[in-house]
Structure formats: structure tokens, C-alpha cells
Design an enzyme around this catalytic site. Structure first.
Site, PDB file in Angstrom:
ATOM      1  N   TYR A  57       0.807  -1.210   0.000  1.00 29.84           N
ATOM      2  CA  TYR A  57       0.000   0.000   0.000  1.00 29.84           C
ATOM      3  C   TYR A  57       0.847   1.271   0.000  1.00 29.84           C
ATOM      4  O   TYR A  57       0.449   2.299  -0.550  1.00 29.84           O
ATOM      5  CB  TYR A  57      -0.948  -0.003   1.200  1.00 29.84           C
ATOM      6  CG  TYR A  57      -2.159  -0.879   1.004  1.00 29.84           C
ATOM      7  CD1 TYR A  57      -2.999  -0.688  -0.081  1.00 29.84           C
ATOM      8  CD2 TYR A  57      -2.478  -1.895   1.906  1.00 29.84           C
ATOM      9  CE1 TYR A  57      -4.122  -1.481  -0.268  1.00 29.84           C
ATOM     10  CE2 TYR A  57      -3.593  -2.699   1.724  1.00 29.84           C
ATOM     11  CZ  TYR A  57      -4.416  -2.487   0.634  1.00 29.84           C
ATOM     12  OH  TYR A  57      -5.515  -3.274   0.445  1.00 29.84           O
ATOM     13  N   TYR A 238      -6.211 -11.919  14.505  1.00 28.36           N
ATOM     14  CA  TYR A 238      -5.784 -10.639  13.950  1.00 28.36           C
ATOM     15  C   TYR A 238      -6.392  -9.458  14.715  1.00 28.36           C
ATOM     16  O   TYR A 238      -5.722  -8.858  15.547  1.00 28.36           O
ATOM     17  CB  TYR A 238      -6.136 -10.558  12.455  1.00 28.36           C
ATOM     18  CG  TYR A 238      -5.357  -9.464  11.748  1.00 28.36           C
ATOM     19  CD1 TYR A 238      -4.124  -9.731  11.153  1.00 28.36           C
ATOM     20  CD2 TYR A 238      -5.820  -8.150  11.707  1.00 28.36           C
ATOM     21  CE1 TYR A 238      -3.387  -8.731  10.525  1.00 28.36           C
ATOM     22  CE2 TYR A 238      -5.099  -7.151  11.099  1.00 28.36           C
ATOM     23  CZ  TYR A 238      -3.894  -7.443  10.507  1.00 28.36           C
ATOM     24  OH  TYR A 238      -3.168  -6.442   9.911  1.00 28.36           O
TER      25      TYR A 238
END
Length: 397
Positions: A57, A238
Site C-alpha cells: 500500500y 488478527y
């Protein structure tokens, strides 16, 4: 020498210089095409700092800023350089390719290869920024397993572990498609603390503070850091684990930075919640490879699949620079994961996740697409590159 991918324990440990450069070229072509289709947008960044600029990203953000919006960019990342005969990290070749392309277009660019967590790097960036003008966008996309505190000298190490109970889940070998079970033990408080120190918001806040004190941030500056939420059945490892604790910390930090920038520079700070993608580390996280493979199959069939560059182009053009207030959720987060978390998509993913195994993964999931993205992050499996051709040196593209 002929360079083939070297894969060890679901990690690719080398890179192809020409493949990395070609993939950067492909991303540049994509945003230039989108710029032509969209026409002139109401506003644009002029001078952009990307912290963690070399892959994923961060790289896509820098490409979008430069080649769609014409911005000058400063990039910071920490990469291993290639030598004549040994591979550098993919990001080292990506940065080289970006710099060459930006300079060919007459765009201002400076790239630093060094520790983004250090105050010395902040001083170098502050000095370099003066040649372009004040920074009006700061992207924070730093990903690291280790951070040295610039004040105390303490070294922190991050871990990916659950916080409540031991988590076990299947993963697959990216080469063979074979399944195995990975178990992650519960993190202790010290492991959680250190993970937050590495991947939380402390360093981002220090960057903004020192840039502001140096007077190099523009009036109306924006700053964005990246996060991920994902579906509920991945949360235990996560979102509700050590990495999630760090992500929640950086989201809290965004609110603090936002209030400070509002008062001093009429600025804004955001978290952008992005789509789940194949990364260099995701292959070793329980469940994630299976989830992503199935997700990709469904989203590609629906025509809604996006990679890093598509996500970042949309973030810039349809969120940050529309010429009107940035749309956010009720926690002031920009959501460009909305296509991934569409209830119809997630219902279908959940149905397949319940029955997937190594005999049907190629049918239920996008196994080939997953393998492609895994290899492409290191410059392999890129269309138009002759991988049987000798590469003379590993220190150039």
C-alpha cells in the site's frame, strides 16, 4: 544468471529486479489511465511524504500521488541493497524503478533507505522537504517486526499471537496447495506491549509532531495510516490479537493527531481501513491464505476485486481529494474495505470456508491468483518478463 523464486516456509527469499521494475511500470500505467478517464479532479496533493514507500500500500500510495496527481514525493523505507550477484529485497528494486520513472516525468522525488523510526531520519526528511515546499500529505505505511525507541534505545519486537486463547487454523503451502495446521499460543502482556510499540501509533505521532515543529507541514495537511479489520472469524488471530491491539492503538492515535492538526493547521488525520491482500507475511498466518484465496475468487467473479494500486487510486480520487469532506464511518475511519465486507460477499465466503480442504481449494478458491500475487510481490510471474533470460547483475534494474 537466471533467477527463479526461492521459497522457504511459504516465504520468498529473493527478488527479480526486472520483474519488480515491470510491476512498478504496470502500476504507473494503471493510475495514468485512471487519471485520463477521471479528468481533472477538484484538488490534489502537491508534496507528499510516504513512510514505508517500497511495497504494498505504501508503494501504491506513492505511485498514485506522483503519477495521477503530479505530486513531488519523499519516500522512506528500509531495504537490503542488491549486490552484483546477490538479490536485494523487492522494495529496493521498486524504489529504484519509481525514482527512474518519476525523474523521467520531471517529478520531484527523494528516496531514503534507512530506519523510519529514528529521529535522524526525521531530520533528513525535514531538510529534504525544503526543496519542494511544505508537505500537504503524510502517508504512514511502515511495516516492521522490530523498532528501536529513539528516546530510550529499547528494542521492541512484534509478534502475531491471540490474546485470549490458543488459536489453531489451517494454512496452505503456496507451491503445492497442501494444507497444514498452524497453532499460535496466547501472547503475554509484554509481547502485547512490544507489538503495540512497534506497530501502534507512537511513531506516527512522533513524525507528525517533529514535522509540525519544524514548520514543514502545509496548512490543511492530511495524514493517513492504514489498518485492516476483516471478517469476524479471523478476529481471534488478527483484530482481537496482538496485531489488532496495535491497530486499535494507531486508530486511537489518529483521533489525537486529528485534534492537534485541526487546532494548529486546519489539518486532518485519518485511518484508511483497506482490503485484505496477499503480502509477504500473510502466508504464515492461520486461516488468512484460505480466506484470501476464496475471497479473491468471489470478488473477481463479481467484478469487484482490487489490488493495492486499485485501492490506493480509489482512496485518493474518491475519498481524500474529491473537493468535499472526506466520508468516514462513525469512528472517523475511511472505509475502502466496503467491497470486501459486503454482506453478500462475506456470506458466500463463510459458506466456502466451512467446507474448504486441499482437495477442493482449487475449485472453491483462486489458488492460481493467490500464487500469482505471492510471487508478484517479489517480481516473479509478471507478464512480459522473460524469466529464462540471464540477468547480468543484481544491483540494478
Amino acid at each position: 544468471m537466471v533467477i527463479k523464486p526461492l521459497i522457504r516456509s511459504n516465504m520468498c527469499i529473493n527478488a527479480h529486479p526486472i520483474g519488480c521494475a515491470k510491476e512498478v511500470e504496470n502500476q504507473i500505467a494503471y493510475v495514468e489511465k485512471k487519471a485520463s478517464e477521471r479528468g481533472k479532479l477538484p484538488c490534489a496533493p502537491k508534496n507528499v511524504l510516504v513512510l514505508g514507500c517500497s511495497t504494498g500500500y505504501g508503494l501504491a500510495s506513492r505511485i498514485a500521488a506522483a503519477f495521477e496527481f503530479g505530486a513531488n514525493t519523499i519516500g522512506v523505507s528500509f531495504e537490503k541493497e542488491g549486490s552484483e550477484s546477490k538479490s536485494g529485497t523487492p522494495g529496493w528494486y521498486n524504489n529504484m524503478a519509481f525514482d527512474q520513472a518519476a525523474k523521467a516525468k520531471g517529478l520531484g522525488c527523494v528516496t531514503f533507505n534507512g530506519d523510519a523510526f529514528s529521529d535522524e531520519m526525521r531530520r533528513q526528511v525535514i531538510e529534504a522537504s525544503k526543496q519542494f515546499g511544505k508537505i500537504d500529505l503524510v502517508i504512514y505505511s511502515v511495516a516492521s517486526a522490530v523498532r528501536v525507541d529513539p528516546v530510550t534505545g529499547e528494542k521492541y519486537r512484534s509478534v502475531l499471537k491471540p490474546l485470549s486463547k490458543t488459536f489453531s487454523g489451517a494454512t496452505m503451502d503456496v507451491v503445492t496447495g497442501k494444507f497444514s495446521i498452524i497453532t499460535a499460543e496466547v501472547a503475554n502482556e509484554e509481547e502485547k506491549r512490544q507489538t503495540v510499540k512497534v506497530m501502534g501509533g507512537e511513531d506516527w505521532a512522533r513524525w507528525i509532531q517533529q514535522l509540525s515543529e519544524a514548520g514543514v507541514l502545509a496548512e490543511g495537511v492530511k495524514t493517513v495510516a492504514y489498518s485492516y479489520i476483516g471478517p469476524t472469524y479471523t478476529h481471534a488471530i488478527y483484530r482481537d490479537g496482538t496485531i489488532g491491539a496495535a491497530k486499535k492503538d494507531i486508530e486511537r492515535t489518529a483521533r489525537e493527531i486529528n485534534e492537534k492538526l485541526k487546532q494548529t493547521l486546519s489539518g486532518e488525520a485519518y485511518i484508511s481501513v483497506n482490503k485484505g491482500l496477499v503480502t509477504r507475511s500473510s502466508a504464515v498466518i492461520p486461516l488468512i491464505p484460505l480466506y484470501i484465496s476464496i475471497l479473491f475468487k468471489i470478488m473477481k467473479r463479481n467484478g469487484t476485486h482490487e489490488g493495492c494500486i486499485e485501492q490506493m487510486e480509489r482512496l485518493f480520487a474518491e475519498r481524500l481529494y474529491m473537493g468535499k469532506p472526506v466520508p468516514t464511518d462513525d469512528e472517523n475511519r475511511i472505509r475502502i474495505d466496503e467491497l470486501e465486507l459486503d454482506p453478500k460477499v462475506q456470506d458466500e465466503v463463510a459458506k466456502y470456508m466451512a467446507i474448504v480442504n486441499e482437495d477442493n481449494i482449487a475449485e472453491l478458491g483462486d489458488l492460481e491468483g493467490y500464487r500469482h500475487d505471492f510471487l508478484a510481490t517479489n517480481g516473479f510471474d509478471i507478464a512480459g518478463v522473460d524469466y529464462d533470460k540471464d540477468v547480468a547483475r543484481m544491483d540494478t534494474i
